[in-house]
Design a protein around this motif. Structure first.
Motif, mmCIF file in Angstrom:
data_model
loop_
_atom_site.group_PDB
_atom_site.id
_atom_site.type_symbol
_atom_site.label_atom_id
_atom_site.label_comp_id
_atom_site.label_asym_id
_atom_site.label_seq_id
_atom_site.Cartn_x
_atom_site.Cartn_y
_atom_site.Cartn_z
ATOM 1 N N VAL A 1 0.812 -1.217 0.000
ATOM 2 C CA VAL A 1 0.000 0.000 0.000
ATOM 3 C C VAL A 1 0.849 1.272 0.000
ATOM 4 O O VAL A 1 0.512 2.258 -0.671
ATOM 5 N N VAL A 2 1.974 1.277 0.697
ATOM 6 C CA VAL A 2 2.844 2.462 0.704
ATOM 7 C C VAL A 2 3.516 2.637 -0.651
ATOM 8 O O VAL A 2 3.590 3.752 -1.191
ATOM 9 N N SER A 3 3.988 1.542 -1.242
ATOM 10 C CA SER A 3 4.627 1.616 -2.555
ATOM 11 C C SER A 3 3.641 2.098 -3.616
ATOM 12 O O SER A 3 4.009 2.870 -4.513
ATOM 13 N N ALA A 4 2.393 1.650 -3.512
ATOM 14 C CA ALA A 4 1.365 2.096 -4.457
ATOM 15 C C ALA A 4 1.162 3.599 -4.348
ATOM 16 O O ALA A 4 1.030 4.305 -5.365
ATOM 17 N N GLY A 5 1.142 4.106 -3.123
ATOM 18 C CA GLY A 5 0.991 5.543 -2.937
ATOM 19 C C GLY A 5 2.151 6.326 -3.510
ATOM 20 O O GLY A 5 1.959 7.388 -4.127
ATOM 21 N N ARG A 6 3.364 5.817 -3.349
ATOM 22 C CA ARG A 6 4.542 6.508 -3.880
ATOM 23 C C ARG A 6 4.542 6.502 -5.407
ATOM 24 O O ARG A 6 4.887 7.503 -6.049
ATOM 25 N N ARG B 1 12.433 10.392 -12.373
ATOM 26 C CA ARG B 1 13.738 9.818 -12.710
ATOM 27 C C ARG B 1 13.917 8.400 -12.190
ATOM 28 O O ARG B 1 14.460 7.559 -12.875
ATOM 29 N N ALA B 2 13.457 8.134 -10.994
ATOM 30 C CA ALA B 2 13.737 6.819 -10.433
ATOM 31 C C ALA B 2 12.716 6.470 -9.365
ATOM 32 O O ALA B 2 12.237 7.344 -8.640
ATOM 33 N N PHE B 3 12.381 5.198 -9.329
ATOM 34 C CA PHE B 3 11.547 4.672 -8.248
ATOM 35 C C PHE B 3 12.456 3.863 -7.337
ATOM 36 O O PHE B 3 13.309 3.110 -7.796
ATOM 37 N N ASP B 4 12.273 4.031 -6.035
ATOM 38 C CA ASP B 4 13.155 3.399 -5.053
ATOM 39 C C ASP B 4 12.858 1.907 -4.951
ATOM 40 O O ASP B 4 12.116 1.456 -4.078
ATOM 41 N N GLY B 5 13.446 1.145 -5.872
ATOM 42 C CA GLY B 5 13.199 -0.297 -5.889
ATOM 43 C C GLY B 5 13.755 -1.005 -4.673
ATOM 44 O O GLY B 5 13.117 -1.911 -4.119
ATOM 45 N N ILE B 6 14.953 -0.602 -4.228
ATOM 46 C CA ILE B 6 15.566 -1.254 -3.063
ATOM 47 C C ILE B 6 14.731 -0.976 -1.812
ATOM 48 O O ILE B 6 14.432 -1.885 -1.032
ATOM 49 N N GLY B 7 14.358 0.285 -1.634
ATOM 50 C CA GLY B 7 13.526 0.624 -0.480
ATOM 51 C C GLY B 7 12.190 -0.087 -0.509
ATOM 52 O O GLY B 7 11.700 -0.566 0.520
ATOM 53 N N THR B 8 11.590 -0.182 -1.697
ATOM 54 C CA THR B 8 10.307 -0.876 -1.837
ATOM 55 C C THR B 8 10.439 -2.343 -1.451
ATOM 56 O O THR B 8 9.598 -2.887 -0.721
ATOM 57 N N ALA B 9 11.507 -2.997 -1.942
ATOM 58 C CA ALA B 9 11.709 -4.412 -1.631
ATOM 59 C C ALA B 9 11.942 -4.628 -0.134
ATOM 60 O O ALA B 9 11.400 -5.566 0.468
ATOM 61 N N LEU B 10 12.746 -3.753 0.481
ATOM 62 C CA LEU B 10 13.023 -3.896 1.916
ATOM 63 C C LEU B 10 11.768 -3.660 2.752
ATOM 64 O O LEU B 10 11.517 -4.373 3.734
ATOM 65 N N GLY C 1 13.616 -3.997 8.518
ATOM 66 C CA GLY C 1 13.165 -2.647 8.843
ATOM 67 C C GLY C 1 14.321 -1.697 9.081
ATOM 68 O O GLY C 1 14.296 -0.536 8.629
ATOM 69 N N LEU C 2 15.340 -2.168 9.786
ATOM 70 C CA LEU C 2 16.528 -1.350 10.022
ATOM 71 C C LEU C 2 17.241 -1.037 8.710
ATOM 72 O O LEU C 2 17.650 0.109 8.468
ATOM 73 N N LEU C 3 17.365 -2.045 7.861
ATOM 74 C CA LEU C 3 17.996 -1.822 6.559
ATOM 75 C C LEU C 3 17.184 -0.848 5.712
ATOM 76 O O LEU C 3 17.754 -0.036 4.965
ATOM 77 N N PHE C 4 15.865 -0.905 5.829
ATOM 78 C CA PHE C 4 15.003 0.022 5.086
ATOM 79 C C PHE C 4 15.254 1.467 5.519
ATOM 80 O O PHE C 4 15.383 2.360 4.679
ATOM 81 N N VAL C 5 15.329 1.699 6.826
ATOM 82 C CA VAL C 5 15.576 3.056 7.325
ATOM 83 C C VAL C 5 16.927 3.569 6.828
ATOM 84 O O VAL C 5 17.047 4.725 6.386
ATOM 85 N N ILE C 6 17.944 2.709 6.879
ATOM 86 C CA ILE C 6 19.273 3.104 6.398
ATOM 87 C C ILE C 6 19.216 3.433 4.900
ATOM 88 O O ILE C 6 19.787 4.432 4.436
ATOM 89 N N ALA C 7 18.507 2.577 4.139
ATOM 90 C CA ALA C 7 18.421 2.791 2.694
ATOM 91 C C ALA C 7 17.719 4.107 2.359
ATOM 92 O O ALA C 7 18.088 4.778 1.383
ATOM 93 N N PRO D 1 14.059 8.537 -2.330
ATOM 94 C CA PRO D 1 13.579 7.521 -1.380
ATOM 95 C C PRO D 1 12.081 7.290 -1.480
ATOM 96 O O PRO D 1 11.321 8.176 -1.877
ATOM 97 N N LEU D 2 11.675 6.078 -1.115
ATOM 98 C CA LEU D 2 10.252 5.743 -1.068
ATOM 99 C C LEU D 2 9.535 6.651 -0.078
ATOM 100 O O LEU D 2 8.447 7.178 -0.352
ATOM 101 N N ILE D 3 10.128 6.831 1.097
ATOM 102 C CA ILE D 3 9.600 7.735 2.124
ATOM 103 C C ILE D 3 10.688 8.748 2.443
ATOM 104 O O ILE D 3 11.795 8.376 2.831
ATOM 105 N N GLN D 4 10.391 10.015 2.274
ATOM 106 C CA GLN D 4 11.374 11.052 2.543
ATOM 107 C C GLN D 4 11.852 10.967 4.001
ATOM 108 O O GLN D 4 11.031 10.798 4.910
ATOM 109 N N PRO D 5 13.160 11.045 4.255
ATOM 110 C CA PRO D 5 13.659 10.986 5.634
ATOM 111 C C PRO D 5 12.980 11.993 6.559
ATOM 112 O O PRO D 5 12.784 11.730 7.743
ATOM 113 N N ALA D 6 12.601 13.148 6.015
ATOM 114 C CA ALA D 6 11.896 14.142 6.839
ATOM 115 C C ALA D 6 10.583 13.586 7.367
ATOM 116 O O ALA D 6 10.158 13.925 8.477
ATOM 117 N N ARG D 7 9.927 12.720 6.578
ATOM 118 C CA ARG D 7 8.690 12.084 7.033
ATOM 119 C C ARG D 7 8.945 11.137 8.200
ATOM 120 O O ARG D 7 8.139 11.026 9.112
#
Length: 462
Positions: A60-65, A193-202, A236-242, A249-255
């Motif tokens: 659902v989050v990836s769909a929104g992005r 330009r780009a969709f965050d595939g790594i972040g989406t997968a994580l 989840g930890l790897l996702f935050v780092i990514a 990013p899939l989710i902006q760090p500011a979010r």
């Protein structure tokens, strides 16, 4: 948009919301028929429900992005089309595994529909009417949940189990036609330009591992569940780092650092966890302690979704008039009062119905005001992902509630079985389990109320 165009746009969004929630609840009533049709065990057949929920939760989050990048209207149309096509595949599936695969595809379509209906509100409704629009979508979601079991039962009795999926063909076609005709195209997003595939997968791995940890085992929490939770934590930890290193990013760090958003998402998760207790625990209390037959249990249980649907529209008007924060506080206060009354488990049927009316009224007030508070003021290129996060927090709360509240009830009612096979819960044990479970629910509701109060004060200072 003109007032007439706005009304038609809301009608389109409402139908999409209705379809996605209806598909969640209508399949459950068909599980016994599917067991008979495919000669399968319950453990296998339950994946017809789980595949749909897992697809929504993980995507659902990836769909929104994706909608934020490529535009909401084309992606919503694609989601409705996928949902409708997958529904037809479900209805025609010759084997159970093909049915489960089609349900996962249907869940992907539903994830897009869920993520984008909330995001579209800001594009179609004046800011002063946001609460009313959120209330309408909340009412349609509750109606879909309420309608599913009864409509599914009628369809199965008259036409067979395939009809509970094929019913989505005319409804989905209508939803697609409405969305095509009335929803605004919106402006094109400049950055594709780009969709965050790594972040989406994580993120998908994190959510899938957590959801499976909470659903597998049917009440027993073994080494597999623990391993899945560890996998979810690591992913989840790897996702935050990514997200901190990704260019787009899939989710902006500011979010991730937004305290107000984090508080709203946490409250949404807590409230969904509390609400799941009414679905997990109440049937045992009503049937074993109060001695109600199956028909009466179903009738009494329908009170909650009915109240939620009826209260959603007035809740939206209250939000528009008094502000989201005030109504959030009132809703959580009602929720705490209602769950406390349920923890007393006294006075028969009335002792259940009156508190559940308070609980579900509070839930409608909270859900409408919280959604309005989060979506109001979100930048256009972030509405999809934020809407996805809102839906995600609710789904995770439901999954967590089913597992945690079920475990609390099982622990509190342990040792209270009767009968030769020791499989029937004694009335006193069911009452004790009800009391303890809703004591925990009350504590969670109070925690959400405290969080809302603190978050509101920080917002005022800011």
């Amino acid at each position: 948009m003109s007032a007439r165009s706005t009304r038609w746009a809301l009608a389109s969004l409402s139908l999409s919301t209705l379809l996605s929630s209806l598909a969640t609840s209508i399949a459950s009533v068909g599980l016994p028929s599917l067991m008979q049709a495919f000669g399968a065990s319950f453990q296998l057949v339950q994946w017809v429900v789980l595949a749909y929920l897992l697809a929504i939760t993980t995507l659902v989050v990836s769909a929104g992005r994706l909608a934020d990048i490529f535009g909401r209207r084309p992606l919503l149309l694609g989601g409705i089309a996928l949902f409708t096509f997958a529904s037809v595949l479900c209805g025609l599936a010759p084997t159970l595994w093909l049915l489960i695969a089609a349900r996962a595809a249907q869940g992907l379509g539903a994830a897009v529909m869920m993520a984008l209906t909330l995001a579209f509100v800001a594009d179609t409704v004046p800011r002063g009417k946001t609460g009313s629009a959120m209330g309408l979508l909340g009412a349609m979601s509750a109606i879909g949940t309420t309608l599913g079991p009864s409509l599914g039962g009628l369809l199965i009795a008259g036409l067979g189990w395939r009809a509970i999926f094929l019913i989505n063909l005319p409804l989905g076609a209508l939803a697609f036609a409405l969305a095509w005709r009335v929803l605004p195209a919106g402006k094109k997003m400049p950055d594709r330009r780009a969709f965050d595939g790594i972040g989406t997968a994580l993120l998908a791995l994190t959510l899938a591992a957590y959801a499976l940890a909470m659903t597998l085992g049917r009440g027993s929490f073994g080494s597999l569940n623990i391993g899945l939770l560890i996998a979810a934590a690591v992913a989840g930890l790897l996702f935050v780092i990514a997200q901190t290193r990704a260019e787009n990013p899939l989710i902006q760090p500011a979010r991730l650092r937004d305290q107000a958003l984090n508080a709203s998402l946490a409250m949404s998760l807590i409230v969904a966890t509390v609400m799941m207790a009414t679905l997990v625990v109440a049937p045992f209390y009503l049937s074993r302690t109060l001695g109600l037959d199956a028909a009466m249990v179903g009738l009494v249980l329908s009170t909650g979704p009915l109240v939620t649907a009826l209260a959603a529209l007035p809740a939206g008007r209250l939000v528009d008039r008094f502000g989201a924060h005030r109504i959030t506080i009132v809703g959580l206060f009602d929720l705490a009062i209602g769950t406390f009354a349920l923890s007393r488990a006294e006075f028969g049927i009335a002792g259940y119905i009156v508190p559940i009316i308070i609980v579900c009224t509070g839930y409608s007030l909270f859900q409408t005001s919280n959604n309005s508070a989060v979506m109001t003021g979100v930048a256009s290129d972030q509405r999809g992902v934020v809407s996805g996060l809102l839906n995600l927090s609710r789904n995770l709360g439901l999954i967590t509630g089913a597992s945690v509240m079920g475990a609390v009830f099982a622990f509190a009612s342990a040792g209270g079985s009767e009968g030769s096979g020791q499989q029937i819960l004694a009335p006193a044990a069911a009452a004790r389990g009800m009391q303890v479970t809703f004591q925990v629910a009350t504590a969670l509701a109070v925690a959400a109320l405290i969080l809302a109060t603190i978050s509101g004060r920080r917002g005022q200072r800011a």
